[in-house]
Scaffold this motif. Structure first.
Motif, PDB file in Angstrom:
ATOM      1  N   LEU A 186      46.295  32.337  45.521  1.00  0.00           N
ATOM      2  CA  LEU A 186      46.039  33.452  44.616  1.00  0.00           C
ATOM      3  C   LEU A 186      44.837  34.255  45.094  1.00  0.00           C
ATOM      4  CD1 LEU A 186      46.567  34.780  41.769  1.00  0.00           C
ATOM      5  CD2 LEU A 186      44.920  33.134  40.866  1.00  0.00           C
ATOM      6  N   GLN A 187      44.958  35.564  45.020  1.00  0.00           N
ATOM      7  CA  GLN A 187      43.829  36.469  45.243  1.00  0.00           C
ATOM      8  C   GLN A 187      43.452  37.029  43.880  1.00  0.00           C
ATOM      9  OE1 GLN A 187      42.851  36.931  48.534  1.00  0.00           O
ATOM     10  NE2 GLN A 187      41.002  38.043  47.959  1.00  0.00           N
ATOM     11  N   LYS A 188      42.245  36.697  43.392  1.00  0.00           N
ATOM     12  CA  LYS A 188      41.874  37.053  42.029  1.00  0.00           C
ATOM     13  C   LYS A 188      40.494  37.693  42.000  1.00  0.00           C
ATOM     14  CE  LYS A 188      41.626  35.119  37.359  1.00  0.00           C
ATOM     15  NZ  LYS A 188      42.652  36.033  36.816  1.00  0.00           N
ATOM     16  N   THR A 189      40.362  38.713  41.159  1.00  0.00           N
ATOM     17  CA  THR A 189      39.072  39.363  40.957  1.00  0.00           C
ATOM     18  C   THR A 189      38.418  38.798  39.699  1.00  0.00           C
ATOM     19  OG1 THR A 189      39.827  41.415  42.015  1.00  0.00           O
ATOM     20  CG2 THR A 189      37.893  41.555  40.593  1.00  0.00           C
ATOM     21  N   ILE A 190      37.188  38.338  39.841  1.00  0.00           N
ATOM     22  CA  ILE A 190      36.463  37.767  38.707  1.00  0.00           C
ATOM     23  C   ILE A 190      35.188  38.571  38.463  1.00  0.00           C
ATOM     24  CG2 ILE A 190      37.359  35.453  39.121  1.00  0.00           C
ATOM     25  CD1 ILE A 190      34.691  34.741  40.409  1.00  0.00           C
ATOM     26  N   GLU A 196      19.454  42.353  35.982  1.00  0.00           N
ATOM     27  CA  GLU A 196      20.697  41.768  35.490  1.00  0.00           C
ATOM     28  C   GLU A 196      21.841  42.766  35.670  1.00  0.00           C
ATOM     29  OE1 GLU A 196      21.092  38.657  34.398  1.00  0.00           O
ATOM     30  OE2 GLU A 196      18.979  38.317  34.882  1.00  0.00           O
ATOM     31  N   LYS A 197      22.942  42.268  36.226  1.00  0.00           N
ATOM     32  CA  LYS A 197      24.081  43.144  36.467  1.00  0.00           C
ATOM     33  C   LYS A 197      25.337  42.310  36.692  1.00  0.00           C
ATOM     34  CE  LYS A 197      25.631  46.880  39.527  1.00  0.00           C
ATOM     35  NZ  LYS A 197      25.289  47.695  40.736  1.00  0.00           N
ATOM     36  N   ASP A 198      26.447  42.731  36.069  1.00  0.00           N
ATOM     37  CA  ASP A 198      27.730  42.060  36.298  1.00  0.00           C
ATOM     38  C   ASP A 198      28.321  42.550  37.617  1.00  0.00           C
ATOM     39  OD1 ASP A 198      27.342  40.846  33.936  1.00  0.00           O
ATOM     40  OD2 ASP A 198      28.939  41.872  32.841  1.00  0.00           O
ATOM     41  N   ARG A 199      28.958  41.609  38.315  1.00  0.00           N
ATOM     42  CA  ARG A 199      29.579  41.955  39.592  1.00  0.00           C
ATOM     43  C   ARG A 199      31.042  41.555  39.595  1.00  0.00           C
ATOM     44  NH1 ARG A 199      26.910  38.351  43.427  1.00  0.00           N
ATOM     45  NH2 ARG A 199      26.549  37.117  41.567  1.00  0.00           N
ATOM     46  N   ALA A 200      31.860  42.361  40.233  1.00  0.00           N
ATOM     47  CA  ALA A 200      33.282  42.040  40.401  1.00  0.00           C
ATOM     48  C   ALA A 200      33.471  41.480  41.807  1.00  0.00           C
ATOM     49  CB  ALA A 200      34.142  43.280  40.200  1.00  0.00           C
ATOM     50  N   LEU A 201      33.953  40.249  41.884  1.00  0.00           N
ATOM     51  CA  LEU A 201      34.150  39.592  43.174  1.00  0.00           C
ATOM     52  C   LEU A 201      35.618  39.239  43.362  1.00  0.00           C
ATOM     53  CD1 LEU A 201      31.142  37.102  43.247  1.00  0.00           C
ATOM     54  CD2 LEU A 201      31.315  39.294  44.417  1.00  0.00           C
TER      55      LEU A 201
END
Length: 382
Positions: A142-146, A217-222
């Motif tokens: 699976l290739q998933k963005t979290i 503080e910052k959310d990141r999409a990986l």
């Protein structure tokens, strides 16, 4: 009174190595500590003598001078260095000053003392992310963005924590050591510097965006690549994707822990899959074919042998889960569950009773069991 030879004081030969000198010093310092020798009035003087000897011999330059000139190397113009009993050795001062040197040598490695013990740039913390996936995803990958909440390096100050690219200044309280010492009787207690928080540096003009921390503080999409074959408990490490370091320190790592959800049809044991398939009484008795699902979304036809019993297993090779690090696929085990018919009509019941009357020799397992029961009962009676 003539001063004793420093090598004699420590009990080592003149050719002793630095490690041998240090080991001998530690032993002597413990033996002669006044707290352990309350009945010896000379203990403090002997303790200072050992301390002075070690101060001279632990330094290569002082040791070379002492080996050449003896005690004269530290007295009256023969090198200008500190003399035993003078301020440089701590022998002429109070006992607490002498013991401070002992404390540094005996416990410095554990307390992080000395310039090498401080950390100006601190590594960021590691992060954990729990990811729940389907069994089908574990089969095919699976290739998933979290989305990962955490801290990243401040763009405004490039992670330094200082506004305008200014360099941090040495902390005036601890002189860059990151630690301060307080004298308590015979002991020197070492604590984290309250001014710089152990960093050894202060920022006079902190960055307004991060408040001098060097991170925000910052959310990141990986995007995460989940390889085929993972199972519950599999850990995936993403180096450098954890919390940003403090004041330009290296980032931590991100660890993704996999949990594979239960499946309504298949059960898993490593690379092997199990599927319990119900079959009718007539199919089990007369034999036939059944259609079973496979984890890749396909279907396979399986031949049921005549006279099959509940619990009989049939193997479909290569239809299980792929091995995580290569090595092919596991198998799919089909387990038969023979169903007893329910909600019978009158005619069906009549036919079954007629069948029962004609089936005395058609139940080998039942016949074998009841023969054993009969033998057991007879044995109990006797």
């Amino acid at each position: 009174m003539a001063k004793r030879d420093f090598y004699e004081v420590l009990g080592v030969a003149r050719g002793a190595s630095a490690d041998e000198i240090k080991k001998a010093y530690r032993k002597k310092a413990k033996e002669l500590h006044p707290d352990r020798n309350s009945d010896n009035p000379n203990a403090e003087a002997q303790f200072k003598e050992v301390n002075a000897a070690y101060e001279a011999l632990k330094d290569p330059d002082k040791k070379a001078a002492y080996d050449r000139f003896g005690h004269a190397a530290f007295e009256g113009g023969m090198g200008g260095g500190p003399r035993p009993g003078g301020p440089g050795f701590g022998g002429g001062g109070d006992f607490a000053s002498a013991f401070s040197n002992v404390f540094d040598d005996l416990f410095g490695d554990f307390m992080g003392g000395g310039p090498g013990g401080r950390q100006r740039a601190t590594r960021g913390s590691d992060l954990r992310y729990n990811l729940r996936i389907k069994l089908e995803d574990a089969y095919r990958g699976l290739q998933k963005t979290i989305n990962v909440p955490g801290s990243v390096a401040c763009d405004i100050c490039s992670g330094t924590g200082a506004a305008g690219g200014a360099e941090p200044a040495t902390c005036p309280t601890c002189s860059g050591m990151g630690k301060v010492r307080a004298q308590q009787g015979f002991f020197t207690v070492e604590r984290t510097c309250p001014t710089c928080g152990g960093m050894g540096q202060i920022i006079k003009n902190p960055c307004k965006a991060c408040g001098g921390a060097g991170r925000v503080e910052k959310d990141r999409a990986l995007s995460v690549n989940i390889p085929p074959g993972v199972e519950t408990g599999t850990r995936i490490r993403l180096a450098g994707e954890g919390e940003a370091g403090l004041r330009g320190g290296p980032p931590g790592d991100l660890y993704i822990f996999i949990e594979v959800a239960d499946h309504p049809i298949f059960e898993r044991d490593g690379v092997t899959l199990f599927c319990r398939v119900p079959v009718s009484l007539t199919t089990a008795a007369l034999g036939g074919e059944i259609e079973v699902p496979t984890i890749d979304g396909g279907r396979s036809r399986v031949k049921v042998p005549e006279g099959s019993q509940s619990g009989k297993q049939m193997r479909l090779r290569g239809k299980g889960i792929p091995a995580l690090r290569g090595g092919g696929h596991g198998d799919l085990l089909i387990e038969l569950a023979v169903e007893t018919p329910v909600n019978l009509t009158a005619r069906q019941k009549e036919l079954l009773r007629e069948f029962e009357e004609l089936s005395e020799e058609n139940n080998p397992e039942g016949s074998s069991f009841f023969r054993k029961v009969k033998s057991f009962w007879e044995g109990m009676k006797s």
